[in-house]
Design a protein around this motif. Structure first.
Motif, PDB file in Angstrom:
ATOM      1  N   ALA A   1       5.935  20.436 -34.832  1.00  0.00           N
ATOM      2  CA  ALA A   1       5.961  19.666 -36.087  1.00  0.00           C
ATOM      3  C   ALA A   1       5.897  20.565 -37.322  1.00  0.00           C
ATOM      4  O   ALA A   1       6.096  20.084 -38.443  1.00  0.00           O
ATOM      5  N   ASP A   2       5.657  21.856 -37.125  1.00  0.00           N
ATOM      6  CA  ASP A   2       5.530  22.799 -38.236  1.00  0.00           C
ATOM      7  C   ASP A   2       6.924  23.285 -38.666  1.00  0.00           C
ATOM      8  O   ASP A   2       7.605  23.958 -37.879  1.00  0.00           O
ATOM      9  N   PRO A   3       7.352  22.970 -39.896  1.00  0.00           N
ATOM     10  CA  PRO A   3       8.676  23.411 -40.345  1.00  0.00           C
ATOM     11  C   PRO A   3       8.864  24.923 -40.305  1.00  0.00           C
ATOM     12  O   PRO A   3       9.975  25.401 -40.049  1.00  0.00           O
ATOM     13  N   ALA A   4       7.800  25.688 -40.520  1.00  0.00           N
ATOM     14  CA  ALA A   4       7.923  27.148 -40.477  1.00  0.00           C
ATOM     15  C   ALA A   4       8.236  27.635 -39.061  1.00  0.00           C
ATOM     16  O   ALA A   4       9.020  28.564 -38.872  1.00  0.00           O
ATOM     17  N   VAL A   5       7.636  27.001 -38.060  1.00  0.00           N
ATOM     18  CA  VAL A   5       7.896  27.365 -36.662  1.00  0.00           C
ATOM     19  C   VAL A   5       9.337  27.020 -36.298  1.00  0.00           C
ATOM     20  O   VAL A   5      10.038  27.804 -35.655  1.00  0.00           O
ATOM     21  N   MET A   6       9.789  25.858 -36.711  1.00  0.00           N
ATOM     22  CA  MET A   6      11.099  25.362 -36.284  1.00  0.00           C
ATOM     23  C   MET A   6      12.253  25.871 -37.147  1.00  0.00           C
ATOM     24  O   MET A   6      13.410  25.618 -36.828  1.00  0.00           O
ATOM     25  N   ARG A   7      11.961  26.601 -38.184  1.00  0.00           N
ATOM     26  CA  ARG A   7      12.982  27.054 -39.142  1.00  0.00           C
ATOM     27  C   ARG A   7      14.194  27.702 -38.461  1.00  0.00           C
ATOM     28  O   ARG A   7      15.324  27.488 -38.887  1.00  0.00           O
TER      29      ARG A   7
ATOM     30  N   ASP B   1      18.617  33.507 -20.818  1.00  0.00           N
ATOM     31  CA  ASP B   1      18.138  33.768 -22.169  1.00  0.00           C
ATOM     32  C   ASP B   1      16.609  33.790 -22.183  1.00  0.00           C
ATOM     33  O   ASP B   1      15.976  32.848 -21.726  1.00  0.00           O
ATOM     34  N   LEU B   2      16.045  34.855 -22.722  1.00  0.00           N
ATOM     35  CA  LEU B   2      14.601  34.960 -22.919  1.00  0.00           C
ATOM     36  C   LEU B   2      14.283  34.356 -24.283  1.00  0.00           C
ATOM     37  O   LEU B   2      14.851  34.757 -25.290  1.00  0.00           O
ATOM     38  N   ARG B   3      13.368  33.375 -24.292  1.00  0.00           N
ATOM     39  CA  ARG B   3      13.060  32.643 -25.527  1.00  0.00           C
ATOM     40  C   ARG B   3      11.567  32.648 -25.788  1.00  0.00           C
ATOM     41  O   ARG B   3      10.772  32.738 -24.861  1.00  0.00           O
ATOM     42  N   TRP B   4      11.203  32.495 -27.067  1.00  0.00           N
ATOM     43  CA  TRP B   4       9.797  32.429 -27.441  1.00  0.00           C
ATOM     44  C   TRP B   4       9.633  31.549 -28.662  1.00  0.00           C
ATOM     45  O   TRP B   4      10.501  31.476 -29.524  1.00  0.00           O
ATOM     46  N   ARG B   5       8.512  30.847 -28.698  1.00  0.00           N
ATOM     47  CA  ARG B   5       8.137  29.980 -29.833  1.00  0.00           C
ATOM     48  C   ARG B   5       6.616  29.876 -29.840  1.00  0.00           C
ATOM     49  O   ARG B   5       6.022  29.367 -28.900  1.00  0.00           O
ATOM     50  N   LEU B   6       6.009  30.371 -30.896  1.00  0.00           N
ATOM     51  CA  LEU B   6       4.558  30.361 -31.003  1.00  0.00           C
ATOM     52  C   LEU B   6       4.121  29.615 -32.249  1.00  0.00           C
ATOM     53  O   LEU B   6       4.835  29.623 -33.253  1.00  0.00           O
ATOM     54  N   GLY B   7       2.943  29.010 -32.163  1.00  0.00           N
ATOM     55  CA  GLY B   7       2.352  28.378 -33.328  1.00  0.00           C
ATOM     56  C   GLY B   7       2.123  29.409 -34.424  1.00  0.00           C
ATOM     57  O   GLY B   7       1.836  30.581 -34.144  1.00  0.00           O
ATOM     58  N   ARG B   8       2.251  28.983 -35.661  1.00  0.00           N
ATOM     59  CA  ARG B   8       2.176  29.896 -36.800  1.00  0.00           C
ATOM     60  C   ARG B   8       0.864  30.691 -36.834  1.00  0.00           C
ATOM     61  O   ARG B   8       0.843  31.849 -37.225  1.00  0.00           O
TER      62      ARG B   8
END
Length: 177
Positions: free
Chosen positions: A27-33, A95-102
């Motif tokens: 839900a964080d726009p900075a994370v999903m940018r 594909d190696l992917r990553w997504r972390l909370g801000r």
């Protein structure tokens, strides 16, 4: 059950308790940018995403891990492997992917978890090659790929959103655990 421990993190499969904290991250726009069209995801979209990742685990023998802090059990984000079916010109590829909370940025967690997932891909799953697809302009993700020893090797265009993508790659002969 597939689990990987690093000095600070546990990479594991998803469970129902992960939905709410991942939904907060999504839900964080900075994370999903830099992801998809850049829009935050709601609870239902996050549930769909976890379901897709778990299906990939069942079908491919790999997927995105839930990443938690050792000790506290806090969900940091998602890191792992996926087949980039939306980019057929790159197939066959993983594909190696990553997504972390801000709140977890800038502490080396993305690199630590991605390194563990890369090692899992090349040594445990026997893949010969792994790529990382990074949206142009996402310097933080460029740095993670570079820390892993991946080199930029191509560009692609996101067929759905039109964004320029940078493709990094590494193969087993270049990998140093």
């Amino acid at each position: 059950m597939t689990e990987i421990r690093t000095p600070r993190l546990l990479l594991r499969r998803w469970d129902e308790d992960d939905l709410a904290p991942l939904s907060e991250i999504n839900a964080d726009p900075a994370v999903m940018r830099w992801i998809g069209d850049g829009s935050p995801l709601d609870l239902e979209q996050t549930a769909d995403e976890i379901e897709r990742w778990e299906d990939e685990w069942d079908e491919e023998g790999f997927g995105l891990f839930a990443v938690e802090l050792l000790g506290s059990g806090e969900l940091v984000g998602a890191v792992g492997l996926s087949v980039p079916e939306h980019l057929p010109e790159l197939l066959p590829a993983v594909d190696l992917r990553w997504r972390l909370g801000r709140q977890y940025w800038g502490q080396g967690y993305a690199s630590e978890a991605a390194q563990a997932a890369l090692e899992f891909a090349l040594q445990d799953r026997g893949l010969d090659r792994v790529i990382a697809v990074v949206r142009a302009g996402d310097r933080a993700s460029d740095r993670v790929a570079e820390k892993l020893g991946m080199a930029p090797e191509a560009e692609a265009t996101d067929p759905e959103h039109g964004h320029l993508l940078r493709v990094y790659g590494i193969d087993l002969t270049e990998y140093e655990a």
